[in-house]
Each structure stands twice: as C-alpha cells, then as structure tokens.
Design an enzyme around this catalytic site. Structure first.
Site, mmCIF file in Angstrom:
data_model
loop_
_atom_site.group_PDB
_atom_site.id
_atom_site.type_symbol
_atom_site.label_atom_id
_atom_site.label_comp_id
_atom_site.label_asym_id
_atom_site.label_seq_id
_atom_site.Cartn_x
_atom_site.Cartn_y
_atom_site.Cartn_z
ATOM 1 N N SER A 144 -7.226 20.357 -1.912
ATOM 2 C CA SER A 144 -6.975 19.231 -2.798
ATOM 3 C C SER A 144 -6.068 19.367 -4.211
ATOM 4 C CB SER A 144 -8.662 18.719 -2.998
ATOM 5 O OG SER A 144 -8.400 17.258 -3.426
ATOM 6 N N HIS A 188 -11.400 14.876 4.159
ATOM 7 C CA HIS A 188 -10.965 15.717 3.047
ATOM 8 C C HIS A 188 -11.752 17.221 3.010
ATOM 9 C CE1 HIS A 188 -8.875 15.955 -0.752
ATOM 10 N NE2 HIS A 188 -9.835 16.480 -1.305
ATOM 11 N N ASP A 218 -8.567 11.718 6.194
ATOM 12 C CA ASP A 218 -8.689 12.012 4.710
ATOM 13 C C ASP A 218 -8.565 10.885 3.827
ATOM 14 O OD1 ASP A 218 -8.853 12.833 1.886
ATOM 15 O OD2 ASP A 218 -7.918 14.717 2.445
#
Length: 645
Positions: A503, A620, A588
């Site tokens: 991320s 994600h 995601d």
C-alpha cells in the site's frame, strides 16, 4: 462495538490498516517447501507455509452468558466460525465459507452470532447471522455494492443491533436498527452528508456523531434521541478531538484530544458547557491511545499507549491485580484481555511476543483458573525465531525516527543483506510483536528494518503533520536515512539492500527505486500507489468526504500538479535500474489495479525487467491462503536470486 465511536468509513485512516498485510498468522507443516529454498548456513530452514498458512484457531470470544466459546478455524482453507460449550472439547462449525475468509464476527445474543464477509476483497461487507448450532444462516443485508458497519451490538438488547450502510447514498452511511426476529431494517438516522461516524451511549441510544467538511471536523451531540443534534466542537483536521465513549451516567464524554498540546491525551468533556474537564491520562512521549473499562462495574480501569511496546496505566486496583497475575503466569510474554462475558466473570486471554503469535486462554474469576484454548500457530518454534529490537535514528533534518530492527537468529549484526520494510497507511505505525513477514525474511538470512517515518501516527501532532505533502520527499528521506544508518553502523551490506512494502509501503518501495535508484538491489511492490493522480481519480465513493483532507495531506491534483508529478513514481521510471516484483489484487478498492498496470506496462515498454502477479479474487492484500503462499514463494525466489550473492 461497546458504546465506542464507530467510524463508518475510513476517512484518512490510510490506504491500508496497520498490520493488515500480516494479520493472518501463517504457517504450514512439513519440512519441504515447494520453492526449493534454503536457509543460510547454520540456520534452521522453516518452510514458507509455516509462516503464512491459516492459524490453527483464532479470534476466540465468549457468549454473553459465559457458557459457550466461539472461534475461527480453517475449513476448506477458509477461516470459518466454530462454537463449543465451555466445558467441552467438541466444536460445531456454524459457517461454510469456501470462497473468502469471514472478516469478523461477534455474539449478537446467547444463541445468535453475526459476521461480516465481502466478495473477492471488494470491501463491500455484508452482514450475516447464524444460530450457535449452525442453523438458520441468513444474509440480512443482501445489497449489491453496499458496505455494512456495526454501530452498536446492543448488548442489553437480545433482538436488535444498530448497523450503518451506504445503501441510500454510496458516499455516506445512515444508521439502521436491525431486528433479528424478522430481519427488518429501520433507518433511525439519515446522514445529511457530512457525518463520518456515530456513537451510542451506554443505553444504546444514538447520541454522538462526528462530522467533516473535508478539512474541518466536528462533533455533534443530543441529550436524547428526540432532540436535534447540535455542534459541541469544531476543529481543523490537524487537531484531534475524538470521542471514545460516554461516562457511565451518560452525561459526559471521554475524549482523546491534542488541543493546545502536541501529544494527544485523554480527558472528560462536558457537552453542555462544551469544555474539556479532568485530565485522565497523558504520556510524555507518545499519544494516549484508548481506555480500558468495566461495563459491569461501571468504572474506567486503565489507559493504553504504545511507545516501543504496548503500555498500560491502571486506575483500578482490581484490573491492575488481574494484569499482574496474568503477567506472572506468562513471564516474558505480552498478555491482555481480548473478550469477556457480560458479567465479566469469564475472560478470553491473549498472549504473544515478537517470537510467537501466542495463544488463547479462558480465565475464570471464580477460581482464577487459566485454561489453554489453543496455540495460534503451534508449529512455530519460538526458539528458532528472531528478536525484534526497538531502535531509533536521526533523520537528515534532525527528527528522531523510531522503528524496529530484526536480525536473523544466530547472526551477528554485521554486513548483512537487508530488507527495508516501510509500513502502509501512511497514517499508521509499526508495532512490536510477532510479524510473520519479518520472521520469514529473517529466517532467510535477511535483516529487516521497519521505521515509523514522519506522518506515522502515535508520536504527536507535530511529527504527524511534518509529513504533509511530503510523499516521496521528507517521508522518503526518513526511509533513506534509516538505510544509511544501517550502513554506517556496519549492519547492512550496501550492495545487498532490498525494499519491500504494501500500500503506502508499496509507494515507498517504488519511490525508493526511482528517487534513490543506487541505494537498492531489488524491490517488491505490494498493492502500491504508482500514480497520485490515479489515486484521487479512483477513490472509493465512501472516501469522498475525505477528499479535501487528502488534498491537504498529500497534494491537490490541480493546485499541486507539479508536486504530484514530481513524487509519482510512474513519471520517473527511467530511473529504475534494479529488478522489480509487483503484486496486486484485481478487486482492490483502495489502490486500484491501474496503479500496478501502469508501472508494469511502462517498464515493459522500456525493456526493464519486472515480474507481475495479479490475483483475480483478491483486494487490498492477499487474504486467501493459497494466494499468500504464491506471493511469498515468489518473493522468496525473487530475493534469493537478487540478494543472495
């Protein structure tokens, strides 16, 4: 759930929750690996699967009446809910999830459990209920593209709970009363468009709401549910004023606040006078995090903070005595209470350390017995794990950066290959404890550096705000300074340094190999941001309230166009000169697949080597066990090829 403020959308909580990518205690059995990998000479090799398979059992809870225990356990490689009587070793599986792990669950009453589940990682969670014997499974919110949250489980109401949904408007969340008897849903509070969270009092009445206009935040209050909400506090988003729960007479609030100070502290607050009251707890070095309290005895028992490790400050002799007793039973381990029955006579106890994911126990206050329920990963031998040591170093402009350094077991901290691992968020932080990724990498002979760079949370307002509009700049310098510190200390072999993150950590990875291309040997980007313009173009609808806030924290695509171009790795791929491995979930909702597609396609056009893994049933981060195995096996091969030289 217990009467605390329930945020119904992830406003500026970050692109990824801290620890999300490593939350699944992983693992496997057997002494061979499909990778054919090996540990460095003299080091015990532990298969990839032993770090990343599903836990044996986890997330234990106790029914409100204390008679039954629920927990999660793998069935067909997916985490499902099981229930057993407290005095029995025989459990009943009550769910049958085969495509996706159940995200979380709780007891709705003594016979009914409720749980949340999304589809393929899209984070549009639906709410299900099931009887404790596994009968009468129902999807009570079967709405497409709608996200459900829990506002209050109404522990004193066996037939209802309060939930939030963005069913009416995908950008905001209204509150509904769910009746288990007929599964009816009744809207009890319509979001006018600016409410980001709701909170009930100790009687389950909806009394508090938090608001945002994008850059300013506020708190609304009403004396009864028949009264209109009125504003009792307005601040800029850089200031913290967060309700935790109401006092037990439902007249005042406990809040965390950094108004007029740098480190957030816990106070009482009078909603009638709109004034802060008694200072409950403060810490000189870090923010106060939360309160511990007894619903049964109606007392605040302690406060929690995180410095290098988790710390408690107790106000209540009974709770302090329990903690002392537990720590005596489990020397050398972190120990805490994770759940209890309604009258607080039966507790679920959780233990862990940096070397073990720990175990669950049931503690009975009647005879002070503490009985093992399950080790989370009994195949993990703590004596073979590496120590995670708190460290600190100075940034190039003089800030103290805290973090953790893990040296492979049995190795000296000298001239080692290193994996630099910046955390996600970025408005989050790394914590001390068992981390399967870190232990996996250490077992392969790599030192692991984690740092809480500026903009990490928990270290005060000034440290947090110093990271605003510093993606790829001062925030990245803090990562670079950590690498230089390792080199200067003789810990790192400067020719064998990798960077890996998920991320925001994936963004920092890409920034590392584009803005400091000579520093790293190779890199792994996991669901990372490559283009800040794409980030803003693809925000989930329920993040829309936070758009202006994110502009302030990251940069405005129009006003700060030059800045965002400067710090978006996609525009600087010509600088990349080392091997890169990219992994992405197709569904995601936070960091869309476009980010990874863009960086991979651009590198291929430049004939720059890049590996790309996409999982079509993930979002994600990879949650399904087989996908975790694939990812970490590929990471093992990648690092072995490029770092083991």
């Amino acid at each position: 759930m217990k009467k605390r403020l329930m945020m119904v959308q992830p406003l500026c909580t970050g692109l990824i929750c801290a620890g999300m990518l490593t939350a699944c205690v992983s693992t496997g059995s057997g002494m061979t690996s499909q990778t054919g990998g090996s540990a460095p000479a003299g080091q015990h090799y532990i298969p990839v699967e032993d770090f990343f398979r599903n836990p044996s059992k986890s997330r234990f809870t106790v029914s409100p009446d204390g008679t039954h225990i629920a927990f999660m356990q793998a069935w067909k490689n997916r985490m499902n809910i099981f229930v057993q009587k407290r005095d029995s070793d025989t459990a009943v599986r009550v769910t049958a999830a085969e495509n996706r792990d159940i995200a979380g669950y709780f007891w709705a009453n003594n016979s009914l459990l409720a749980f949340l589940q999304d589809t393929g990682g899209d984070e549009n969670y639906q709410l299900f209920t099931v009887q404790k014997d596994g009968s009468n499974l129902k999807n009570v919110t079967p709405f497409k593209d709608v996200r459900v949250g829990i506002v209050d489980d109404l522990k004193d109401n066996e037939h209802e709970m309060l939930i939030s949904m963005n069913k009416r408007n995908r950008q905001v969340f209204d509150v509904y009363r769910l009746n288990f008897t007929d599964n009816s849903l009744t809207m009890i509070a319509e979001n006018p468009g600016n409410i980001s969270g709701w909170m009930t009092d100790h009687d389950g009445k909806l009394r508090i709401a938090t608001t945002t206009d994008g850059v300013n935040t506020g708190v609304l209050y009403r004396k009864t549910e028949q009264d209109p909400f009125v504003s009792i506090m307005e601040t800029g988003f850089k200031d913290t004023f967060s309700p935790l729960l109401m006092t037990f007479d439902n007249s005042e609030l406990y809040v965390t606040s950094n108004l007029g100070r740098d480190k957030a502290a816990i106070y009482t607050f009078n909603p009638e006078t709109k004034k802060l009251g008694k200072l409950i707890f403060e810490h000189p070095e870090v923010d106060a995090e939360s309160l511990i309290y007894s619903e049964e005895r109606k007392v605040i028992t302690g406060a929690v903070y995180y410095a290098d490790k988790r710390g408690y400050h107790f106000f209540d002799t009974q709770r302090a005595a329990l903690q002392a007793e537990l720590e005596k039973k489990f020397p050398g381990l972190e120990v805490g209470v994770s759940a209890s029955n309604r009258d607080e006579t039966v507790y679920i106890i959780r233990t862990y350390s940096d070397k073990t994911p720990g175990a669950y126990y049931v503690y009975d206050t009647a005879d002070k017995s503490c009985t093992l329920l399950a080790e989370t990963a009994p195949w993990i031998d703590s004596t073979k794990m590496a120590s995670m040591q708190p460290i600190q170093y100075k940034s190039s402009d003089g800030l103290t950066i805290h973090g953790y350094l893990t040296i492979p077991a049995g190795k000296q901290a000298k001239n080692l290959p290193v994996v630099v691992n910046p955390h996600g968020g970025p408005w989050a932080r790394d914590y001390w404890g068992y981390n399967p990724e870190v232990q996996f990498l250490a077992n392969r002979g790599y030192a692991v550096l984690q740092m809480n760079f500026r903009s990490s949370t928990g270290y005060g307002k000034e440290f947090w705000t110093k990271g605003f509009k510093q993606w790829g700049k001062k925030m990245q310098d803090d990562v670079t300074d950590g690498v230089q510190w390792l080199i200067s200390q003789g810990i790192a072999d400067p020719k064998r340094i990798a960077i890996y993150g998920g991320s925001y950590g994936g963004y920092a990875t890409l920034a590392g190999v584009t803005f400091t291309p000579d520093l790293y040997t190779c890199a792994v980007d996991y669901v990372g941001v490559s283009n800040l313009f794409t980030l803003f173009e693809t925000l989930p609808p329920y993040w829309e309230q936070g758009r202006q806030m994110m502009y302030e924290m990251i940069g405005d695509p129009e006003k700060d166009k030059v800045l965002l171009e400067e710090v978006s790795p996609i525009f600087h791929i010509d600088n990349i000169k080392v091997p890169l491995f990219v992994a992405q979930g197709a569904n995601d909702p936070r960091v869309k697949k476009e980010h990874s597609d863009q960086i991979v396609n651009a590198l291929k056009q430049k004939n720059i080597a890049v590996e790309y893994m996409v999982k079509d049933n993930e979002g994600h981060g990879f949650h399904n066990e087989e996908n975790r195995f694939d990812f970490y096996r590929a990471m093992e091969r990648f690092f072995s090829e490029h770092l083991d030289k």
